[in-house]
Design a protein around this motif. Structure first.
Motif, PDB file in Angstrom:
ATOM      1  N   SER A  68     -27.673 -38.874   4.998  1.00  0.00           N
ATOM      2  CA  SER A  68     -27.212 -38.311   4.200  1.00  0.00           C
ATOM      3  C   SER A  68     -27.397 -39.056   2.912  1.00  0.00           C
ATOM      4  CB  SER A  68     -25.644 -38.458   4.349  1.00  0.00           C
ATOM      5  OG  SER A  68     -24.891 -37.861   3.140  1.00  0.00           O
ATOM      6  N   PRO A  69     -27.739 -38.432   1.533  1.00  0.00           N
ATOM      7  CA  PRO A  69     -27.972 -39.009   0.339  1.00  0.00           C
ATOM      8  C   PRO A  69     -26.467 -39.381  -0.126  1.00  0.00           C
ATOM      9  CG  PRO A  69     -28.256 -36.621   0.116  1.00  0.00           C
ATOM     10  CD  PRO A  69     -27.924 -36.991   1.666  1.00  0.00           C
ATOM     11  N   LEU A  70     -25.475 -39.111   0.301  1.00  0.00           N
ATOM     12  CA  LEU A  70     -24.200 -39.796  -0.348  1.00  0.00           C
ATOM     13  C   LEU A  70     -23.377 -39.983   0.986  1.00  0.00           C
ATOM     14  CD1 LEU A  70     -23.403 -36.617  -2.687  1.00  0.00           C
ATOM     15  CD2 LEU A  70     -23.896 -39.033  -3.386  1.00  0.00           C
ATOM     16  N   MET A  71     -22.285 -41.087   0.910  1.00  0.00           N
ATOM     17  CA  MET A  71     -21.457 -41.323   1.809  1.00  0.00           C
ATOM     18  C   MET A  71     -20.360 -40.071   1.996  1.00  0.00           C
ATOM     19  SD  MET A  71     -20.624 -45.143   0.927  1.00  0.00           S
ATOM     20  CE  MET A  71     -21.877 -46.232   0.163  1.00  0.00           C
ATOM     21  N   LYS A  72     -19.951 -39.556   2.871  1.00  0.00           N
ATOM     22  CA  LYS A  72     -19.236 -38.428   3.048  1.00  0.00           C
ATOM     23  C   LYS A  72     -18.180 -38.594   4.391  1.00  0.00           C
ATOM     24  CE  LYS A  72     -22.316 -34.937   1.172  1.00  0.00           C
ATOM     25  NZ  LYS A  72     -23.106 -33.686   1.543  1.00  0.00           N
ATOM     26  N   GLY A  73     -16.951 -38.481   3.869  1.00  0.00           N
ATOM     27  CA  GLY A  73     -16.025 -38.586   5.157  1.00  0.00           C
ATOM     28  C   GLY A  73     -15.321 -39.681   5.339  1.00  0.00           C
ATOM     29  N   LYS A  74     -14.304 -39.905   5.834  1.00  0.00           N
ATOM     30  CA  LYS A  74     -13.364 -40.963   6.153  1.00  0.00           C
ATOM     31  C   LYS A  74     -13.067 -41.431   7.732  1.00  0.00           C
ATOM     32  CE  LYS A  74     -12.108 -41.896   1.843  1.00  0.00           C
ATOM     33  NZ  LYS A  74     -12.965 -42.473   0.917  1.00  0.00           N
ATOM     34  N   ASN A  75     -13.933 -40.325   8.359  1.00  0.00           N
ATOM     35  CA  ASN A  75     -13.486 -40.665   9.950  1.00  0.00           C
ATOM     36  C   ASN A  75     -14.501 -41.526  10.584  1.00  0.00           C
ATOM     37  OD1 ASN A  75     -11.252 -39.082   9.928  1.00  0.00           O
ATOM     38  ND2 ASN A  75     -12.580 -37.172  10.468  1.00  0.00           N
ATOM     39  N   GLY A  76     -14.503 -42.178  11.791  1.00  0.00           N
ATOM     40  CA  GLY A  76     -15.272 -42.755  12.413  1.00  0.00           C
ATOM     41  C   GLY A  76     -15.332 -44.374  11.908  1.00  0.00           C
ATOM     42  N   PHE A  77     -16.261 -45.037  11.660  1.00  0.00           N
ATOM     43  CA  PHE A  77     -16.554 -46.377  11.217  1.00  0.00           C
ATOM     44  C   PHE A  77     -18.011 -46.650  11.152  1.00  0.00           C
ATOM     45  CE2 PHE A  77     -16.780 -46.802  15.804  1.00  0.00           C
ATOM     46  CZ  PHE A  77     -17.869 -48.022  15.966  1.00  0.00           C
ATOM     47  N   GLY A  78     -18.291 -47.941  10.420  1.00  0.00           N
ATOM     48  CA  GLY A  78     -19.647 -48.197  10.357  1.00  0.00           C
ATOM     49  C   GLY A  78     -20.601 -47.360   9.415  1.00  0.00           C
ATOM     50  N   TYR A  79     -21.725 -46.848   9.823  1.00  0.00           N
ATOM     51  CA  TYR A  79     -22.455 -45.984   9.140  1.00  0.00           C
ATOM     52  C   TYR A  79     -22.220 -44.701   9.263  1.00  0.00           C
ATOM     53  CZ  TYR A  79     -25.211 -50.275   8.589  1.00  0.00           C
ATOM     54  OH  TYR A  79     -25.779 -51.776   8.025  1.00  0.00           O
ATOM     55  N   ASP A  80     -21.121 -44.396   9.941  1.00  0.00           N
ATOM     56  CA  ASP A  80     -20.873 -42.884  10.219  1.00  0.00           C
ATOM     57  C   ASP A  80     -20.839 -41.889   8.716  1.00  0.00           C
ATOM     58  OD1 ASP A  80     -20.661 -43.368  12.825  1.00  0.00           O
ATOM     59  OD2 ASP A  80     -18.387 -43.063  12.942  1.00  0.00           O
ATOM     60  N   PRO A  81     -20.517 -42.282   7.780  1.00  0.00           N
ATOM     61  CA  PRO A  81     -20.418 -41.409   6.562  1.00  0.00           C
ATOM     62  C   PRO A  81     -21.796 -41.178   5.895  1.00  0.00           C
ATOM     63  CG  PRO A  81     -18.682 -43.366   6.322  1.00  0.00           C
ATOM     64  CD  PRO A  81     -19.765 -43.553   7.535  1.00  0.00           C
ATOM     65  N   ILE A  82     -22.835 -41.709   6.644  1.00  0.00           N
ATOM     66  CA  ILE A  82     -24.312 -41.618   6.062  1.00  0.00           C
ATOM     67  C   ILE A  82     -25.210 -41.147   7.140  1.00  0.00           C
ATOM     68  CG2 ILE A  82     -24.086 -43.079   4.021  1.00  0.00           C
ATOM     69  CD1 ILE A  82     -26.148 -44.989   5.321  1.00  0.00           C
ATOM     70  N   PHE A  83     -24.551 -40.742   8.345  1.00  0.00           N
ATOM     71  CA  PHE A  83     -25.660 -40.157   9.355  1.00  0.00           C
ATOM     72  C   PHE A  83     -25.029 -38.616   9.621  1.00  0.00           C
ATOM     73  CE2 PHE A  83     -26.632 -39.498  13.880  1.00  0.00           C
ATOM     74  CZ  PHE A  83     -27.943 -39.803  13.816  1.00  0.00           C
ATOM     75  N   ILE A  84     -26.062 -37.898   9.326  1.00  0.00           N
ATOM     76  CA  ILE A  84     -26.011 -36.345  10.069  1.00  0.00           C
ATOM     77  C   ILE A  84     -26.873 -36.397  11.152  1.00  0.00           C
ATOM     78  CG2 ILE A  84     -26.327 -34.097   9.292  1.00  0.00           C
ATOM     79  CD1 ILE A  84     -26.330 -35.177   6.341  1.00  0.00           C
ATOM     80  N   PRO A  85     -26.127 -35.968  12.469  1.00  0.00           N
ATOM     81  CA  PRO A  85     -26.769 -35.463  13.469  1.00  0.00           C
ATOM     82  C   PRO A  85     -27.575 -34.349  13.627  1.00  0.00           C
ATOM     83  CG  PRO A  85     -24.527 -35.445  13.922  1.00  0.00           C
ATOM     84  CD  PRO A  85     -24.725 -35.827  12.540  1.00  0.00           C
ATOM     85  N   ASN A  86     -28.931 -34.144  13.989  1.00  0.00           N
ATOM     86  CA  ASN A  86     -29.533 -33.131  14.080  1.00  0.00           C
ATOM     87  C   ASN A  86     -28.864 -31.978  14.697  1.00  0.00           C
ATOM     88  OD1 ASN A  86     -32.039 -34.493  13.375  1.00  0.00           O
ATOM     89  ND2 ASN A  86     -32.778 -34.568  15.277  1.00  0.00           N
ATOM     90  N   GLY A  87     -29.309 -30.664  13.910  1.00  0.00           N
ATOM     91  CA  GLY A  87     -28.473 -29.646  14.332  1.00  0.00           C
ATOM     92  C   GLY A  87     -27.067 -29.304  13.640  1.00  0.00           C
ATOM     93  N   LYS A  88     -26.582 -30.334  12.921  1.00  0.00           N
ATOM     94  CA  LYS A  88     -25.238 -30.390  12.037  1.00  0.00           C
ATOM     95  C   LYS A  88     -25.414 -30.523  10.703  1.00  0.00           C
ATOM     96  CE  LYS A  88     -22.973 -30.639  16.291  1.00  0.00           C
ATOM     97  NZ  LYS A  88     -22.641 -29.388  16.732  1.00  0.00           N
ATOM     98  N   LYS A  89     -24.494 -29.943   9.890  1.00  0.00           N
ATOM     99  CA  LYS A  89     -24.568 -29.841   8.462  1.00  0.00           C
ATOM    100  C   LYS A  89     -23.739 -31.063   7.865  1.00  0.00           C
ATOM    101  CE  LYS A  89     -26.685 -25.815   7.407  1.00  0.00           C
ATOM    102  NZ  LYS A  89     -27.498 -25.743   8.603  1.00  0.00           N
ATOM    103  N   ILE A  90     -23.106 -31.706   8.419  1.00  0.00           N
ATOM    104  CA  ILE A  90     -21.980 -32.851   8.166  1.00  0.00           C
ATOM    105  C   ILE A  90     -22.238 -34.166   8.954  1.00  0.00           C
ATOM    106  CG2 ILE A  90     -20.225 -31.083   7.809  1.00  0.00           C
ATOM    107  CD1 ILE A  90     -18.674 -31.765  10.106  1.00  0.00           C
ATOM    108  N   THR A  91     -21.531 -35.199   8.231  1.00  0.00           N
ATOM    109  CA  THR A  91     -21.874 -36.468   8.844  1.00  0.00           C
ATOM    110  C   THR A  91     -20.889 -36.923   9.891  1.00  0.00           C
ATOM    111  OG1 THR A  91     -20.316 -37.601   7.221  1.00  0.00           O
ATOM    112  CG2 THR A  91     -22.468 -37.333   6.414  1.00  0.00           C
ATOM    113  N   PHE A  92     -21.248 -37.999  10.477  1.00  0.00           N
ATOM    114  CA  PHE A  92     -20.189 -38.232  11.474  1.00  0.00           C
ATOM    115  C   PHE A  92     -18.810 -38.885  10.872  1.00  0.00           C
ATOM    116  CE2 PHE A  92     -22.797 -40.052  15.385  1.00  0.00           C
ATOM    117  CZ  PHE A  92     -22.871 -38.793  15.917  1.00  0.00           C
ATOM    118  N   GLY A  93     -18.837 -38.952   9.669  1.00  0.00           N
ATOM    119  CA  GLY A  93     -17.657 -39.544   8.812  1.00  0.00           C
ATOM    120  C   GLY A  93     -16.721 -38.332   8.786  1.00  0.00           C
ATOM    121  N   GLU A  94     -17.431 -36.998   8.679  1.00  0.00           N
ATOM    122  CA  GLU A  94     -16.843 -35.797   8.335  1.00  0.00           C
ATOM    123  C   GLU A  94     -16.074 -35.275   9.605  1.00  0.00           C
ATOM    124  OE1 GLU A  94     -18.551 -33.722   4.577  1.00  0.00           O
ATOM    125  OE2 GLU A  94     -20.190 -34.416   5.906  1.00  0.00           O
ATOM    126  N   MET A  95     -16.857 -35.405  10.768  1.00  0.00           N
ATOM    127  CA  MET A  95     -16.243 -35.080  12.069  1.00  0.00           C
ATOM    128  C   MET A  95     -15.185 -35.569  12.429  1.00  0.00           C
ATOM    129  SD  MET A  95     -19.659 -34.893  14.317  1.00  0.00           S
ATOM    130  CE  MET A  95     -21.362 -34.039  13.765  1.00  0.00           C
TER     131      MET A  95
END
Length: 200
Positions: free
Chosen positions: A151-178
């Protein structure tokens, strides 16, 4: 193979985010211990692969406690950075494990390498290696991976580590937003755990 299923286990990590996620994957009837119950510092992880670093931790914590130990080594690989941060994922956060610092470093390295990278799909994956190690037993390893992009921006406060910048294939949101349950059903740790859950 195992004569009987594991009934108590030590989770070999001093990372509270990992501890929480692994606990949530394990069966509820399992007696779970953490390294903080024994006040053990983490060993030096000096191998070049997730599998080998995972084994270092599982063996070390098991020998210190005489318990069966489940350890995880995981991290983020970014193709445009030749697989970095990879096994050094935690170290990019510095001594204090500051992942905002680590994510900013990812952005800085991508800025150096690729012009206008924020408009492109930068391929990446999370990898998790799990190891079960214990007294008088066969070592068990498994690997889980999930592909995605940065992700070009850090998004979301959930998870930990690099979750706010990783968007899994097929999804529109980061792990941090899930929501945690949404993430647990698809992530690399879940995929690795699925391969070893029969031992519990």
């Amino acid at each position: 193979m195992l004569k009987k299923k594991i009934s108590k286990i030590l989770i070999g990590t001093n990372n509270t985010g990992k501890l929480r996620e692994i606990k949530d994957l394990l069966p509820k009837n399992l007696k779970i211990y953490s390294t903080s119950d024994f006040n053990i510092k983490s060993p030096v992880e000096n191998e070049k692969t997730f599998e080998k670093n995972s084994l270092i931790k599982a063996r070390y914590f098991s020998k210190k406690t005489k318990m069966i130990c489940l350890s995880d080594d995981s991290g983020l690989e970014i193709d445009a950075l030749a697989g970095a941060p990879g096994v050094y994922s935690a170290r990019w956060g510095g001594k204090k494990g500051d992942f905002v610092k680590a994510m900013n470093r990812v952005f800085k390295e991508l800025n150096k390498k690729i012009k206008n990278w924020k408009t492109k799909k930068i391929k990446a994956r999370f990898i998790c290696a799990l190891t079960i190690y214990g007294p008088n037993r066969k070592t068990i390893n498994s690997i889980g991976k999930i592909e995605g992009h940065i992700s070009p921006l850090m998004k979301g406060k959930n998870g930990f580590g690099y979750d706010p910048i990783f968007i899994p294939n097929g999804k529109k949101i980061t792990f941090g937003e899930m929501k945690p349950l949404q993430k647990y059903k698809i992530d690399h740790r879940f995929k690795a755990f699925k391969k070893i859950k029969k031992f519990f």
